[in-house]
Design an enzyme around this catalytic site. Sequence first.
Site, mmCIF file in Angstrom:
data_model
loop_
_atom_site.group_PDB
_atom_site.id
_atom_site.type_symbol
_atom_site.label_atom_id
_atom_site.label_comp_id
_atom_site.label_asym_id
_atom_site.label_seq_id
_atom_site.Cartn_x
_atom_site.Cartn_y
_atom_site.Cartn_z
ATOM 1 N N GLY A 48 31.040 47.213 39.760
ATOM 2 C CA GLY A 48 32.410 47.709 39.857
ATOM 3 C C GLY A 48 33.022 47.867 38.483
ATOM 4 O O GLY A 48 32.619 47.194 37.526
ATOM 5 N N GLN A 53 39.424 48.835 32.047
ATOM 6 C CA GLN A 53 38.219 48.477 31.302
ATOM 7 C C GLN A 53 37.676 49.630 30.470
ATOM 8 O O GLN A 53 36.801 49.444 29.623
ATOM 9 C CB GLN A 53 37.118 48.009 32.270
ATOM 10 C CG GLN A 53 37.470 46.743 33.010
ATOM 11 C CD GLN A 53 36.309 46.283 33.839
ATOM 12 O OE1 GLN A 53 36.143 46.696 34.977
ATOM 13 N NE2 GLN A 53 35.458 45.438 33.258
ATOM 14 N N CYS A 98 32.055 39.727 34.121
ATOM 15 C CA CYS A 98 32.832 40.938 33.909
ATOM 16 C C CYS A 98 32.419 41.563 32.583
ATOM 17 O O CYS A 98 32.273 40.843 31.589
ATOM 18 C CB CYS A 98 34.316 40.572 33.884
ATOM 19 S SG CYS A 98 35.413 41.981 33.684
ATOM 20 N N LEU A 99 32.233 42.874 32.564
ATOM 21 C CA LEU A 99 31.854 43.552 31.312
ATOM 22 C C LEU A 99 32.891 43.324 30.216
ATOM 23 O O LEU A 99 32.560 43.353 29.037
ATOM 24 C CB LEU A 99 31.736 45.065 31.542
ATOM 25 C CG LEU A 99 30.538 45.589 32.321
ATOM 26 C CD1 LEU A 99 30.652 47.105 32.445
ATOM 27 C CD2 LEU A 99 29.235 45.201 31.653
ATOM 28 N N HIS A 140 37.856 41.475 42.859
ATOM 29 C CA HIS A 140 37.760 41.427 41.387
ATOM 30 C C HIS A 140 38.332 42.717 40.783
ATOM 31 O O HIS A 140 39.094 42.665 39.815
ATOM 32 C CB HIS A 140 36.285 41.222 41.012
ATOM 33 C CG HIS A 140 36.002 41.177 39.540
ATOM 34 N ND1 HIS A 140 35.581 40.046 38.893
ATOM 35 C CD2 HIS A 140 36.068 42.146 38.590
ATOM 36 C CE1 HIS A 140 35.410 40.312 37.598
ATOM 37 N NE2 HIS A 140 35.691 41.583 37.394
ATOM 38 N N GLU A 141 37.983 43.858 41.372
ATOM 39 C CA GLU A 141 38.429 45.144 40.799
ATOM 40 C C GLU A 141 39.929 45.373 41.020
ATOM 41 O O GLU A 141 40.621 45.844 40.117
ATOM 42 C CB GLU A 141 37.608 46.301 41.389
ATOM 43 C CG GLU A 141 36.109 46.230 41.121
ATOM 44 C CD GLU A 141 35.757 45.949 39.676
ATOM 45 O OE1 GLU A 141 36.493 46.368 38.754
ATOM 46 O OE2 GLU A 141 34.735 45.270 39.456
ATOM 47 N N HIS A 144 41.833 43.507 38.522
ATOM 48 C CA HIS A 144 41.921 44.226 37.237
ATOM 49 C C HIS A 144 43.128 45.173 37.241
ATOM 50 O O HIS A 144 43.835 45.297 36.247
ATOM 51 C CB HIS A 144 40.669 45.079 37.014
ATOM 52 C CG HIS A 144 39.557 44.389 36.287
ATOM 53 N ND1 HIS A 144 39.677 43.899 35.014
ATOM 54 C CD2 HIS A 144 38.273 44.144 36.660
ATOM 55 C CE1 HIS A 144 38.515 43.374 34.634
ATOM 56 N NE2 HIS A 144 37.649 43.499 35.614
HETATM 57 NI NI NI Z 1 35.644 42.872 35.727
#
Ligand code: NI
Length: 168
Positions: A48, A53, A98-99, A140-141, A144
């Site tokens: 995701g 991001q 998470c990236l 999670h997304e 964000h």
């Molecule tokens: Ni993330």
Amino acid sequence: MNVLPITRFPEPLLKRPTRPVERADAAAVQRLIEAMIRTMRHHPRCVGLAAPQVGSDARIAVMDATGHPKATTTHGLRVLVNPRLEGEEGTVLSREGCLSIPDFTANVSRATRVRLKALDQRGEPYALTLEGFEAIVAQHEVDHLDGCLFLDRVANIKTDVFRRKTYL
Ligand code: NI
């Protein structure tokens, strides 16, 4: 179009709520969605990605948990424009990464089942009931998009945060 660079913590954009998209079919929105899908696919095991991001404040995320070892059932690639979650049920503690926070993972408490309502890439509304790993990814997304990172949800920073030893 190329893969987009990933915004990393502590970039302030990651902590700000995003702006709802007014026209999902606008050319700039379409380009952003395509680039986000490409960027998600570029990173191994990335399931995701949210617009902050990749440096955007639009309320857009993409997700695809297909093939991930923790995923049982999935709905494949999904574009989430102006998403919201409701009807959360159950709780599970799961390890997240998470990236945008590449050096840590953490145990985070999430609902095991959620109802996702969003617009798709064409601006058409849809609703899905998500369970298990896919439900966790959606939470999670959407976090964000509300300016919340998984570390913000850690109950005990001493016992629930882990330094990454291997990178995928
Ligand atoms: Ni993330």
